[in-house]
Design a protein around this motif. Structure first.
Motif, PDB file in Angstrom:
ATOM      1  N   UNK A 149      93.596  50.514   1.989  1.00 20.58           N
ATOM      2  CA  UNK A 149      92.638  49.722   0.855  1.00 20.58           C
ATOM      3  C   UNK A 149      91.160  50.148   1.265  1.00 20.58           C
ATOM      4  N   UNK A 150      90.294  49.843   0.072  1.00 20.02           N
ATOM      5  CA  UNK A 150      89.609  50.062  -0.184  1.00 20.02           C
ATOM      6  C   UNK A 150      88.454  50.173   1.326  1.00 20.02           C
ATOM      7  N   UNK A 151      87.176  50.557   1.997  1.00 17.66           N
ATOM      8  CA  UNK A 151      86.348  50.699   2.783  1.00 17.66           C
ATOM      9  C   UNK A 151      85.853  49.518   2.494  1.00 17.66           C
ATOM     10  N   UNK A 152      84.616  49.230   1.160  1.00 22.82           N
ATOM     11  CA  UNK A 152      83.874  48.421   0.821  1.00 22.82           C
ATOM     12  C   UNK A 152      84.746  47.042   0.457  1.00 22.82           C
ATOM     13  N   UNK A 153      86.327  47.213   0.056  1.00 23.47           N
ATOM     14  CA  UNK A 153      86.465  45.837  -0.162  1.00 23.47           C
ATOM     15  C   UNK A 153      86.671  45.263   1.414  1.00 23.47           C
ATOM     16  N   UNK A 154      87.261  45.951   2.451  1.00 26.32           N
ATOM     17  CA  UNK A 154      87.369  45.652   3.442  1.00 26.32           C
ATOM     18  C   UNK A 154      86.484  44.992   4.174  1.00 26.32           C
ATOM     19  N   UNK A 155      85.717  45.218   3.817  1.00 22.64           N
ATOM     20  CA  UNK A 155      84.389  44.990   4.856  1.00 22.64           C
ATOM     21  C   UNK A 155      83.653  43.385   4.194  1.00 22.64           C
ATOM     22  N   UNK A 156      83.710  43.045   2.810  1.00 19.88           N
ATOM     23  CA  UNK A 156      83.289  42.272   2.421  1.00 19.88           C
ATOM     24  C   UNK A 156      84.628  40.868   2.646  1.00 19.88           C
ATOM     25  N   UNK A 157      85.990  41.845   2.504  1.00 19.36           N
ATOM     26  CA  UNK A 157      87.133  40.655   2.664  1.00 19.36           C
ATOM     27  C   UNK A 157      86.543  40.367   3.784  1.00 19.36           C
ATOM     28  N   UNK A 158      86.116  41.210   5.309  1.00 20.65           N
ATOM     29  CA  UNK A 158      86.024  40.490   5.966  1.00 20.65           C
ATOM     30  C   UNK A 158      84.885  39.380   6.599  1.00 20.65           C
ATOM     31  N   UNK A 159      83.800  39.562   5.487  1.00 22.41           N
ATOM     32  CA  UNK A 159      82.638  38.024   5.703  1.00 22.41           C
ATOM     33  C   UNK A 159      83.177  37.361   4.964  1.00 22.41           C
ATOM     34  N   UNK A 160      84.109  37.004   3.891  1.00 20.26           N
ATOM     35  CA  UNK A 160      84.695  36.073   3.745  1.00 20.26           C
ATOM     36  C   UNK A 160      85.659  35.468   4.497  1.00 20.26           C
ATOM     37  N   UNK A 161      86.363  36.316   5.203  1.00 21.01           N
ATOM     38  CA  UNK A 161      87.088  35.886   5.757  1.00 21.01           C
ATOM     39  C   UNK A 161      86.657  35.082   6.567  1.00 21.01           C
ATOM     40  N   UNK A 162      85.470  35.297   7.538  1.00 23.53           N
ATOM     41  CA  UNK A 162      84.517  34.369   8.449  1.00 23.53           C
ATOM     42  C   UNK A 162      84.075  33.356   8.244  1.00 23.53           C
TER      43      UNK A 162
END
Length: 223
Positions: A149-162
């Motif tokens: 998975x793309x790192x930028x997508x994962x970083x955004x996903x982390x914020x959304x999960x929070x």
């Protein structure tokens, strides 16, 4: 960039930068951009879209749009135009991101689709359930391609999960993003913010010449 800038490129690239052992061989903007040096990327030969991406890293929206106005229509150009609108804080940014996602699907451009899904998720973050659906599409593309998975997508996903109340899951996702992120990249900065490490995020943003508009919306929760 003038000829003097180009002549000084190897020295500037080597100056105290992570991955310096690779830098004397840099011949194109894409590598310089991956190494977190957008200004130097502009001194390298490249296709116009890579130069537009470098201008966007710097927050130079007008310069990027000038380039994008000269290139043939494509999904990748649509994504960059949508990103420029997001960085400018324009109301049309989300609709442009949705259009870029549609264009990426039509063209079958997996990279553009992942980037568009990431931007959609970022802009939809206030409504985490919609954002999660958008980001899931980007994850599915990577799965179908058999890639990480793309790192930028994962970083955004982390914020959304929070935002959705999953602090533990967000920490794990942010850790994966940080492991995969390029130096000084939006992915690295956003991952550090998601991990509650704002000072490190600030340092990396400065090192990567990353305009505040890339990460400022994610920072209030941590400052």
């Amino acid at each position: 960039m003038n000829e003097d800038d180009r002549r000084d490129l190897p020295t500037e690239l080597e100056r105290g930068h992570p991955g310096a052992d690779l830098l004397p061989g840099v011949k194109d903007a894409a590598l310089a951009l991956r190494l977190g040096r957008p200004r130097l990327a502009l001194a390298c030969r490249a296709d116009p879209l890579t130069h537009a991406a470098a201008w966007l890293r710097l927050g130079e929206i007008g310069q990027a749009r000038e380039i994008l106005g000269t290139v043939p229509p494509s999904a990748r150009a649509q994504v960059l135009l949508a990103r420029s609108a997001a960085l400018a804080g324009e109301r049309a940014a989300l609709s442009l991101a949705h259009a870029a996602r549609q264009g990426s699907r039509r063209e079958g451009d997996a990279g553009a689709l992942i980037a568009a899904a990431t931007l959609c998720g970022e802009l939809e973050g206030a409504g985490p359930h919609q954002a999660l659906r958008s980001l899931a599409e980007g994850l599915k593309v990577a799965e179908l391609l058999g890639t990480q998975a793309d790192a930028h997508l994962l970083a955004v996903l982390a914020h959304v999960q929070r935002a959705a109340g999953g602090a533990g899951k967000a920490q794990r996702t942010a850790g994966k993003a940080l492991d995969r992120a390029d130096p000084g990249s939006p992915a690295q900065v956003l991952a550090l913010l998601a991990l509650g490490r704002p000072e490190e995020a600030r340092v990396q943003a400065e090192a990567g010449e990353l305009a505040p508009a890339w990460w400022a919306a994610f920072a209030p929760a941590y400052y």
